[in-house]
Design a protein around this motif. Sequence first.
Motif, PDB file in Angstrom:
ATOM      1  N   SER A   1      -5.273  -0.669   5.611  1.00 46.85           N
ATOM      2  CA  SER A   1      -4.660  -1.455   4.927  1.00 46.85           C
ATOM      3  C   SER A   1      -3.805  -2.358   6.205  1.00 46.85           C
ATOM      4  O   SER A   1      -4.051  -3.444   6.463  1.00 46.85           O
TER       5      SER A   1
ATOM      6  N   HIS B   1      -5.547   5.194   3.369  1.00 49.39           N
ATOM      7  CA  HIS B   1      -5.458   4.173   2.842  1.00 49.39           C
ATOM      8  C   HIS B   1      -4.557   3.046   3.270  1.00 49.39           C
ATOM      9  O   HIS B   1      -4.793   1.833   3.591  1.00 49.39           O
ATOM     10  N   ARG B   2      -3.487   3.656   3.595  1.00 51.19           N
ATOM     11  CA  ARG B   2      -2.364   2.819   4.188  1.00 51.19           C
ATOM     12  C   ARG B   2      -2.688   2.309   5.765  1.00 51.19           C
ATOM     13  O   ARG B   2      -2.474   1.171   5.849  1.00 51.19           O
TER      14      ARG B   2
ATOM     15  N   TYR C   1      -0.314   4.408  -1.818  1.00 52.89           N
ATOM     16  CA  TYR C   1      -1.575   4.941  -1.626  1.00 52.89           C
ATOM     17  C   TYR C   1      -1.503   6.019  -0.666  1.00 52.89           C
ATOM     18  O   TYR C   1      -0.513   6.546  -0.039  1.00 52.89           O
TER      19      TYR C   1
ATOM     20  N   SER D   1       1.033  -0.980  -0.121  1.00 52.97           N
ATOM     21  CA  SER D   1       0.164   0.123   0.004  1.00 52.97           C
ATOM     22  C   SER D   1       0.756   1.171  -0.133  1.00 52.97           C
ATOM     23  O   SER D   1       0.204   2.484   0.111  1.00 52.97           O
TER      24      SER D   1
END
Length: 236
Positions: free
Chosen positions: A94, A90-91, A86, A83
């Motif tokens: 994730s 988002h990371r 991103y 990730s």
Amino acid sequence: MTTGGPRARYREQTRAEIKEIALRQLAEGGIAAIALTRIAKELELSGPALYRYFASRDDLLGSLIGDAYQDLAATVGEAAEASVKYTLRHRLLSLAGSYREWAVRQPHRYLLIAGTPLPGYSAPPETLVQARAALGPFLQVFESAQPGPAVLPVVEQMAEWARRDPAVAAWVAHYVGAPTGTDHAGRALAGAVMAWTRMHGVVSLEVEGQFDGMGHEPHTLLEVEMNALADNFRLA
């Protein structure tokens, strides 16, 4: 990969078999179910012979705990690599998702490292380093965050922690580069520790079955918690 001669390979193979049986016992009945005498009987070893591979039950537990942390750290690390391109939000989602998936897939190992401590047991010193490795990628997510007023007290306390504890400062530096100042370390530490507390709360309740019969999906609850944390740190 096992190295050395036949004797060394046999030793490592036997240690692996002992741990495999111990993990099965752990899955069946928790930490209290791990019994060296039953392990020795299954492997057709005498008690004294078993102690040549693990000096005590605590020694065996320490090895299982270390393996679990290393496995968890590898899982979270893989999510971090996947990730990296991103957004920070988002990371974070994730990483948290990979943490939860690892725990749900093998709840007995998760509870071994995150459940109720075993009375009288003291983990080996290296366990702390192994545990911090699982949170290392979270430091990278929060290093450039812009924490809002609600979390600033934690940021300040974490900055002080890094100031007074060289090992903590080195942990941060290992994952985010040499800190440019205490605020830098404080942001990274505060975000990582707060992410851990929220993940621990949701995931522990899930693997212990506390959510059974309730009308929500635990992964949705975890995502909401992580998004709320991202808002607190103004992650894009």
